[in-house]
Design a protein around this motif. Structure first.
Motif, PDB file in Angstrom:
ATOM      1  N   VAL A 164       0.850  -1.182   0.000  1.00 34.00           N
ATOM      2  CA  VAL A 164       0.000   0.000   0.000  1.00 34.00           C
ATOM      3  C   VAL A 164       0.894   1.243   0.000  1.00 34.00           C
ATOM      4  N   ASN A 165       0.515   2.230  -0.774  1.00 35.49           N
ATOM      5  CA  ASN A 165       1.261   3.479  -0.837  1.00 35.49           C
ATOM      6  C   ASN A 165       1.387   4.115   0.548  1.00 35.49           C
ATOM      7  N   GLY A 166       2.550   4.724   0.814  1.00 32.47           N
ATOM      8  CA  GLY A 166       2.821   5.286   2.130  1.00 32.47           C
ATOM      9  C   GLY A 166       1.823   6.334   2.593  1.00 32.47           C
ATOM     10  N   LEU A 167       1.244   7.103   1.665  1.00 38.30           N
ATOM     11  CA  LEU A 167       0.270   8.119   2.054  1.00 38.30           C
ATOM     12  C   LEU A 167      -1.047   7.509   2.505  1.00 38.30           C
ATOM     13  N   LEU A 168      -1.260   6.228   2.187  1.00 34.56           N
ATOM     14  CA  LEU A 168      -2.515   5.567   2.528  1.00 34.56           C
ATOM     15  C   LEU A 168      -2.367   4.594   3.694  1.00 34.56           C
ATOM     16  N   GLN A 169      -1.164   4.423   4.207  1.00 29.43           N
ATOM     17  CA  GLN A 169      -0.915   3.388   5.211  1.00 29.43           C
ATOM     18  C   GLN A 169      -1.394   3.781   6.604  1.00 29.43           C
ATOM     19  N   THR A 170      -1.917   2.794   7.335  1.00 29.52           N
ATOM     20  CA  THR A 170      -2.156   2.977   8.767  1.00 29.52           C
ATOM     21  C   THR A 170      -0.826   2.815   9.485  1.00 29.52           C
ATOM     22  N   GLU A 171      -0.761   3.286  10.690  1.00 32.86           N
ATOM     23  CA  GLU A 171       0.487   3.189  11.452  1.00 32.86           C
ATOM     24  C   GLU A 171       0.877   1.735  11.700  1.00 32.86           C
ATOM     25  N   GLU A 172      -0.103   0.883  12.024  1.00 31.20           N
ATOM     26  CA  GLU A 172       0.222  -0.512  12.322  1.00 31.20           C
ATOM     27  C   GLU A 172       0.637  -1.272  11.059  1.00 31.20           C
ATOM     28  N   HIS A 174      -3.882  -8.625  -1.353  1.00 34.52           N
ATOM     29  CA  HIS A 174      -3.829 -10.000  -0.853  1.00 34.52           C
ATOM     30  C   HIS A 174      -2.485 -10.325  -0.203  1.00 34.52           C
ATOM     31  N   ARG A 175      -1.738  -9.297   0.155  1.00 40.98           N
ATOM     32  CA  ARG A 175      -0.440  -9.483   0.808  1.00 40.98           C
ATOM     33  C   ARG A 175      -0.571  -8.918   2.219  1.00 40.98           C
ATOM     34  N   PRO A 176      -0.980  -9.761   3.196  1.00 35.95           N
ATOM     35  CA  PRO A 176      -1.384  -9.271   4.523  1.00 35.95           C
ATOM     36  C   PRO A 176      -0.217  -9.007   5.477  1.00 35.95           C
ATOM     37  N   PHE A 177       0.503  -7.928   5.256  1.00 29.23           N
ATOM     38  CA  PHE A 177       1.557  -7.556   6.201  1.00 29.23           C
ATOM     39  C   PHE A 177       0.942  -7.351   7.581  1.00 29.23           C
ATOM     40  N   GLY A 178       1.498  -8.022   8.577  1.00 29.51           N
ATOM     41  CA  GLY A 178       1.012  -7.870   9.947  1.00 29.51           C
ATOM     42  C   GLY A 178      -0.130  -8.777  10.322  1.00 29.51           C
TER      43      GLY A 178
END
Length: 285
Positions: free
Chosen positions: A120-128, A178-182
Motif C-alpha cells: 500500500v502506498n505510504g500516504l494511505l498506510q495505517t500506522e500498524e 492479498h499481501r497481509p503484512f502484519g
C-alpha cells in the motif's frame, strides 16, 4: 503560513534565472564571467543544486540586466524563502539525500501520481500496517529507527488533510490487497482505511490494476510523478533497495505515458473500491 521547501524554492528560482539568461541571449559562461564565477556554478544555481545568498542573487540580476524592481523584489523573497527549513529537517539522521528531496517536493506538489506493485502506498498506510511492513521487509527495520520512519510517514500524511491539499491519484496492483503484512486484522483495518480516505477526501483517487490485465510492468518499479504549478516541471522518483531515486527530468514524460496506460487498464474508481471492500472478506474471522 505554510512550511516551505528549500529544494523546491531553489529549483523554482533557478528556472526563472535560466529563463532570464536565455531571454538575455547569454551563455552560462558569459554570465559566470560577469559575476566572477564559473559556468558550472551558474549551471548549479539554475538547476537548484545550490542556494543563493541575496548578494549573489543581486549580482546575477545585475549581470542579466534585470532592472524591474518588482521582479527583483519577488526573486529576493524567493531566495530568502529557499533558506527556510521544513519539518523534515528535524529528522536529519533518517531523511537524507534523495528521500529528503522527495519529501520536500511532495510537500509543495499540486499533483501526486503513484503506481505501487508490492505494498500500500505510504500516504494511505495505517500506522500498524507501516510498522508491519518495515518489520517484515527486506532489510528489516525495527526499534527506534522504525519509530522514526513511521513518524515521518504519518507526518507526510497530514498533507492530505491540510489546507489546499494536492490531487492524489494512486494505482495499486491487485496483489497488494492479498499481501497481509502484519496479519489478517491489520490488513482488514488497512483496507478499511483506504476506503475511508477515498470516501472522505475527494482529492484522493484509488484504482486497482486487476489480475486479468495482461500488462507487463515487471521492469517498472513503484514510482511517483510529482507535479507543481508553473513554471516548475514534473519530477519522477522510483523506489529501490536503496530507497528513493530521483530520475532525470526528461524521464517524467515517459513515466506519465506509463501511468496513463496503467490508469486506463485499471478498474474504475468505483469498481476499485468495490474490489477493496470485497477483499476485506478474506480477512474476517
Amino acid at each position: 503560513m505554510p512550511e516551505s521547501s528549500p529544494t523546491v524554492r531553489r529549483r523554482r528560482l533557478g528556472l526563472i534565472l535560466r529563463d532570464l539568461r536565455l531571454a538575455a541571449r547569454l551563455t552560462g559562461d558569459e554570465v559566470g564571467r560577469r559575476v566572477e564565477r564559473s559556468a558550472s556554478w551558474v549551471s548549479r544555481v539554475e538547476n537548484g543544486r545550490v542556494g543563493l545568498r541575496v548578494r549573489d542573487l543581486h549580482d546575477l540580476l545585475d549581470a542579466l540586466e534585470v532592472t524591474n524592481p518588482e521582479t527583483r523584489t519577488e526573486l529576493t523573497q524567493l531566495a530568502r524563502e529557499s533558506k527556510q527549513r521544513g519539518w523534515w529537517n528535524r529528522y536529519g539522521q533518517t531523511i537524507t539525500g534523495p528521500y529528503a528531496s522527495f519529501i520536500s517536493f511532495e510537500h509543495e506538489a499540486s499533483d501526486l501520481r503513484s503506481y505501487e506493485g508490492i505494498a500500500v502506498n505510504g500516504l494511505l498506510q495505517t500506522e500498524e500496517y507501516a510498522r508491519a511492513l518495515l518489520e517484515h521487509g527486506i532489510p528489516r527495520v525495527t526499534g527506534e529507527d522504525a519509530d522514526r520512519r513511521i513518524g515521518i510517514r504519518m507526518r507526510r500524511q497530514q498533507r492530505l488533510t491540510a489546507q489546499d491539499p494536492p490531487s492524489v491519484w494512486i494505482i495499486l496492483e491487485q496483489s497488494v490487497l492479498h499481501r497481509p503484512f502484519g496479519g489478517p486484522s491489520i490488513m482488514r483495518r488497512q483496507l478499511q482505511h483506504m476506503l475511508d480516505l477515498a470516501h472522505d477526501l475527494l482529492h484522493v483517487s484509488i484504482q486497482v490494476l486487476p489480475f486479468n490485465q495482461a500488462l507487463y510492468v515487471g521492469l517498472i518499479a513503484s514510482f511517483w510523478i510529482i507535479s507543481f504549478p508553473p513554471p516548475d516541471q514534473d519530477i519522477v522518483f522510483t523506489e529501490g533497495m536503496n530507497g528513493m531515486i530521483m530520475e532525470e527530468e526528461a524521464d517524467a514524460q515517459a513515466y506519465t505515458l506509463v501511468f496513463d496506460e496503467l490508469r486506463s487498464a485499471a478498474l474504475s474508481k468505483t469498481d476499485s473500491l468495490k474490489l477493496i471492500r470485497e477483499s476485506m472478506g478474506e480477512y474476517d474471522g
